[in-house]
Structure formats: structure tokens, C-alpha cells
Design an enzyme around this catalytic site. Sequence first.
Site, PDB file in Angstrom:
ATOM      1  CB  SER A   1      13.075 -22.704 -25.591  1.00  0.00           C
ATOM      2  OG  SER A   1      13.873 -21.937 -24.701  1.00  0.00           O
TER       3      SER A   1
ATOM      4  CB  SER B   1       4.866 -23.538 -22.655  1.00  0.00           C
ATOM      5  OG  SER B   1       5.137 -24.765 -23.274  1.00  0.00           O
TER       6      SER B   1
ATOM      7  N   GLY C   1      17.258 -25.713 -23.960  1.00  0.00           N
ATOM      8  CA  GLY C   1      18.290 -25.105 -23.137  1.00  0.00           C
ATOM      9  C   GLY C   1      17.930 -23.764 -22.522  1.00  0.00           C
TER      10      GLY C   1
ATOM     11  N   GLY D   1       7.826 -21.465 -19.827  1.00  0.00           N
ATOM     12  CA  GLY D   1       8.092 -22.025 -21.146  1.00  0.00           C
ATOM     13  C   GLY D   1       9.499 -22.568 -21.293  1.00  0.00           C
TER      14      GLY D   1
END
Length: 477
Positions: A313, A68, A315, A311
Site C-alpha cells: 500500500s 494485495s 508506504g 500487499g
Amino acid sequence: MVHMNDNALRTVEARIREQAAAYCESDNVPGFVAGVYQAGEQIIVAHGVANVATGAPMLDDTGFLFGSVTKVLTTTLVLQQVERGLLDLDAPVVKYLPEFALTAPGAADKILVRHLVSHTNGIDADLFFPDAKGRDALKTYVDGLASGCGTLFEPGEQLSYSNGGMIVAGRLLEVVTGLPFHDLLARDIYGPVGMKDSCTSAEQAILRGTAVGHFPDPETMAPKPTNRFTLPDTWGPAGGTPIGTIADLLAFGRTHLAGGVSPSGTRVLSAESTALMRQVSYDMDSPNTPPIGLGWVLYPFGDTTVLAMSGASPGGVSLLCVVPEHDLVFAAFGNTPGAIMLQDQLLRWLLTEHLGVRIPTLITEVAQDVDLTPYVGTYRSNQLRVDVSVVEGQLEERMTYEPADASQERIFTEFAGGATAAPPQRYVPIRPGLFAPADYPLEVFDGYLRLLLVSYHDVRDGQARFRNGGGRLTRRA
């Protein structure tokens, strides 16, 4: 401008190295990489492995998924198009994207471009994962909203972290520029900022060293590599696909530090637009949800504001922080979700020990005698249900994922590392409408982890209408 000697940053480097090594050993984080820029000096520290399956080391220039953090890049692209006269922040999205619709007739018509990038749009699509690849992925996403996603609130009336808003913004960019989102990102951000190792696909990332995410094995708790590298292309502008290095994120942070001018001297964004992104556009006045600008979340640490975005993702977890008052940028990535705790430790150490920022205690005590009945009930948002009850004088929350279809269930399950049901969580009242997870030391919430607090909003007729967890709203069913 802060002037510093090279020695101060060497101390920072040693401290990050030491903390990363200790944390990774004790908490099963396979690899970690972090960097700090301040006043013309920059350091990057890497520790551990990028992938436990191959044993490839985590290096200073190992690539990773931004997650993110991409939302700030997407917002920067939107502001560039505003400057070029192709977009107006205060125009309705449907002016540029007539096909944009939600399940409630006319609901999409009220959403302005500004609402997309300030997380005030109310689009109820937080877990909407349509699976599509290539040039039409974002079009497919927007088309799917009309039949699958409604609204949580009227645009501008609340704040709720919005993946959907950013993806619609990405599609808007494609329509007004005529370029696919990934090409636009490469041309107007990666190029001028000098993010020379950044890309947007697994095919490109495999050509250089790239970290993969890991999840704890349910039996042994040892980290196991994820079986999904990126989210679908439909999630590109919200953070599904962009990949790069710590040096690249620091260069982007430095561009925002310098009023829109990249480290190489290229103007990427006007000083006015850069300033606009850090002006408060909405403040819920609740400790668990910092005020938001455009793209940036504006974390108050005492009198110092940290522009931040983290952010997730599959893992992995990244973090980018810009501290304008101290001419500092901090970026980090760890390849298991628990690395967020290490990032929080390092950020707090940088602020308090390195910069001398006094961080006030956010939560001083637990409240007694708070009436819990207004908060009891069932709250829902896109494919998520939260059941709230009172157990032994505490609130208890049970979260249930309610998949819309098999394809979205598969993607979400892989994104979450296989576990889609959390055990029930108890909360203790801090004050009416604000709760902390039980059994956590209160000082944990002074930093980035204030996001673990849960708040309830808009109490009418003795019942709260909204629950806020992690900056995301669910609405009373």
C-alpha cells in the site's frame, strides 16, 4: 492436527518482539505488528509507532491497509458466487460483462472467469490507475480498459501477476450480485468471517486507530508519512481500499485453514472451493515465480507449501501466510516498504525453528559462460519500459515509468513515494534464463525474496519474448 502447549507460542511471541524491535531500530521502520495462530492458540505483537507525524503507538488492534492480500478475499467472493450458481469459472467474462473489452478487438472475449483469479488472463493493465470514486468506480475502470489497455499474452498461456484481472473480477461480482464491491465484501466476508474491525474507506478507518505508510526521506533516510493514504476506489478488489487488523487477517486465514469455516463456526466457503483455491492452476517452473492457485500464491519451502499473499500500500506492506500442514497462520504489517525483509525473516524463522521445516537452498551458485544475448533488448508492459543490456559480463536493467496521463502519473508517483525511476540494476546469471541481482548473498532468495530474481521466457530465434520480475511479465517490444 498439531497439538502444542501455550509455552511454544510464548517463545514465538518473544522472538517476534525481539526481532521486530531490532529490525525497526536498525532499518528505520516506524512500526510493525504481527500475529500467529496455531492449533487453537493465538498471539499478536505490536512495536513502534503507527504514524511518525502524531507519534500514535502501533497497537495489537491498529488497523492498516491490506493491499494485495485483498486479492484472496476477492477470489473467495468469486468462489462464493460460483457456489450460488451466479458465476461459472469456465465461462467467458463477457457472458456476464458484455462491455468488457481491450484495445485488441476480440481479445477480451477469450478470457474466462478462471483466468481473472489465477493471474493467467494476460490483461496488460498493471499500472493502470484511473481516478474515480464511489459506486461507479469499477465500471469506470472496466470502461477505461477498452481504450487504454491491451494484452501481454493469450489467456492461459503464461502467468503474470494481475491487478487488472482482480479488478475486472470485482466488477463482475457487482454485476451478478447487484451490490457494490465494498458492500459485498462487508456482507459476505467481513461479517461471516468475524473481521469486526475491517472496513473499506479512509472515512471509516479514521474512526478507529489506523496506521499510515511511510517512505524514507531522500535526504535523511528518516521515515516520512505518505501523502496518499489509499489508492483510488477503482483499485478496491486488487487491494486499493480494504483496511483491517492482524486479528481480522488471522480470522480470514483460519477460515481457509478450516476448509472454509470461520472461527465462529460460520461456513464462508465450501470445503471443495477452499481446496480448489490451493490447487496449482499454473506453474511457470521458475524459482522466482511460485506456482499459483486461485487467489493464493503457493510457495514451496521444501516439502511444505505456504499459501501466501503480500500487499503493498502507499508506504506499507502486509503479508498473510497459511500453512495447512502445520495448522498455522501468520500475518504481519509494517508501515514502510522495507518491512518486507523483516516479514521474510520472521516467516523463515517460524518455518525452520518453530515448525522444523527444512528449507532447501534455492540457488547454490552463480553460473559462468551463460550466453546473455537472447535477453538483451527492450521489454514493455502497461506504462513500464525495461531496457536490458550487457555491461561487464552482467545483464544491466534500466526501468523507466512512462505515464499515460498526468492523473495516473500523480497517483503512481504518490504510491511509489515520489521516486519513479530506479537506478540501473546489474544481474548475474544463475542458469540460462534466470538471474540474481548482483551483490546479494544467495541465501536471501530461499524465502519470500525469491521474487527479486529475474527470469526470461519463451526464447524463439535466439530472443526471449518475456521478462519476468516480481511475478510480472513485460514483453519484448
